[in-house]
Design a protein around this motif. Sequence first.
Motif, PDB file in Angstrom:
ATOM      1  N   THR A  81       0.764   0.079  12.939  1.00 39.22           N
ATOM      2  CA  THR A  81      -0.628  -0.157  12.549  1.00 39.22           C
ATOM      3  C   THR A  81      -0.729  -0.367  11.045  1.00 39.22           C
ATOM      4  N   THR A  82      -0.045   0.476  10.298  1.00 38.64           N
ATOM      5  CA  THR A  82      -0.039   0.358   8.842  1.00 38.64           C
ATOM      6  C   THR A  82       0.694  -0.900   8.396  1.00 38.64           C
ATOM      7  N   ALA A  83       1.800  -1.209   9.047  1.00 44.67           N
ATOM      8  CA  ALA A  83       2.575  -2.407   8.698  1.00 44.67           C
ATOM      9  C   ALA A  83       1.742  -3.673   8.871  1.00 44.67           C
ATOM     10  N   LYS A  84       0.991  -3.750   9.960  1.00 42.95           N
ATOM     11  CA  LYS A  84       0.152  -4.927  10.216  1.00 42.95           C
ATOM     12  C   LYS A  84      -0.973  -5.041   9.192  1.00 42.95           C
ATOM     13  N   ALA A  85      -1.592  -3.903   8.849  1.00 43.44           N
ATOM     14  CA  ALA A  85      -2.655  -3.910   7.840  1.00 43.44           C
ATOM     15  C   ALA A  85      -2.101  -4.324   6.479  1.00 43.44           C
ATOM     16  N   PHE A  86      -0.891  -3.876   6.180  1.00 41.51           N
ATOM     17  CA  PHE A  86      -0.266  -4.217   4.908  1.00 41.51           C
ATOM     18  C   PHE A  86      -0.008  -5.717   4.822  1.00 41.51           C
ATOM     19  N   LYS A  87       0.442  -6.310   5.906  1.00 44.43           N
ATOM     20  CA  LYS A  87       0.673  -7.759   5.899  1.00 44.43           C
ATOM     21  C   LYS A  87      -0.644  -8.515   5.675  1.00 44.43           C
ATOM     22  N   ILE A 136       0.508   3.635   2.368  1.00 44.04           N
ATOM     23  CA  ILE A 136       1.443   3.036   1.415  1.00 44.04           C
ATOM     24  C   ILE A 136       0.801   3.097   0.035  1.00 44.04           C
ATOM     25  N   ASP A 137       1.593   3.386  -0.979  1.00 42.37           N
ATOM     26  CA  ASP A 137       1.135   3.334  -2.369  1.00 42.37           C
ATOM     27  C   ASP A 137       1.816   2.170  -3.071  1.00 42.37           C
ATOM     28  N   VAL A 138       1.028   1.337  -3.738  1.00 41.41           N
ATOM     29  CA  VAL A 138       1.544   0.177  -4.482  1.00 41.41           C
ATOM     30  C   VAL A 138       1.235   0.365  -5.960  1.00 41.41           C
ATOM     31  N   SER A 139       2.263   0.267  -6.797  1.00 39.44           N
ATOM     32  CA  SER A 139       2.058   0.468  -8.230  1.00 39.44           C
ATOM     33  C   SER A 139       1.972  -0.835  -9.017  1.00 39.44           C
ATOM     34  N   GLY A 140       2.245  -1.970  -8.364  1.00 40.50           N
ATOM     35  CA  GLY A 140       2.139  -3.246  -9.060  1.00 40.50           C
ATOM     36  C   GLY A 140       3.014  -4.304  -8.433  1.00 40.50           C
ATOM     37  N   ILE A 188      -2.249   2.080  -6.361  1.00 46.47           N
ATOM     38  CA  ILE A 188      -3.320   1.902  -5.380  1.00 46.47           C
ATOM     39  C   ILE A 188      -2.840   2.518  -4.075  1.00 46.47           C
ATOM     40  N   HIS A 189      -3.573   3.496  -3.587  1.00 46.04           N
ATOM     41  CA  HIS A 189      -3.262   4.128  -2.300  1.00 46.04           C
ATOM     42  C   HIS A 189      -4.068   3.442  -1.215  1.00 46.04           C
ATOM     43  N   VAL A 190      -3.400   3.044  -0.133  1.00 49.72           N
ATOM     44  CA  VAL A 190      -4.091   2.466   1.014  1.00 49.72           C
ATOM     45  C   VAL A 190      -3.630   3.182   2.278  1.00 49.72           C
ATOM     46  N   ASP A 191      -4.574   3.448   3.182  1.00 48.30           N
ATOM     47  CA  ASP A 191      -4.188   4.020   4.467  1.00 48.30           C
ATOM     48  C   ASP A 191      -5.141   3.544   5.558  1.00 48.30           C
ATOM     49  N   VAL A 192      -4.744   3.746   6.814  1.00 47.45           N
ATOM     50  CA  VAL A 192      -5.498   3.205   7.946  1.00 47.45           C
ATOM     51  C   VAL A 192      -6.403   4.232   8.609  1.00 47.45           C
TER      52      VAL A 192
END
Length: 202
Positions: A81-87, A136-140, A188-192
């Motif tokens: 679920t998270t992988a699909k949202a990330f894409k 997932i956390d993305v820093s840049g 940036i923190h993102v979660d489902v």
Amino acid sequence: MRGAPFIGLAALMALGSCGRGGEERLTARYSSSGELCGIAGLEGQEIAPIDGAGACGITNPVQITAVSGIRLTSPARVNCTTAKAFKRWVERGIKPAVGKRGGGIESIRIAASYACRSRNSQRGAKLSEHAKGNAIDVSGVILRDGSTLSVLNDWRKGPVIKRMHKSACGPFGTVLGPKSDRFHQDHIHVDVASYRSGPYCR
């Protein structure tokens, strides 16, 4: 005017994009392969179930190494679920926000994925969505010309990181950046996680 050269539609569009900021509005070319979670362009592999302490763990985890032709600086262990949202975020938000700046995106900096811990690693706090494979956390991002755009250094310098942050709201139920609190100044923190009131984006 007699003798004036003919300019086709494609050429007019190209000329129109050469104005201020035009380059950034265009998207660089990417070549992707692989399929994960039934989605083309998600590269990586299925991994063994993660059985963490207490309520931590992922029943059907995957390890993502690239998304839509863009490498991740470290593999992200999440659920599908998270992988699909990330894409969706990469395709509809991150890539358009960066455009052709620096030749396009070479890689996305992953600050965190699965981790058995509390929210913001604070004692007594609720279990983090990271502990369920939901975040997932993305820093840049690292660009093809070797330059970088980071949440820590570029949030206040221009619109790109802010556009990335804003575009995550929708694909994800929670989006937290530098304006949210002191714990998210460098990523940036993102979660489902889902809420009755709709996405929580700060």
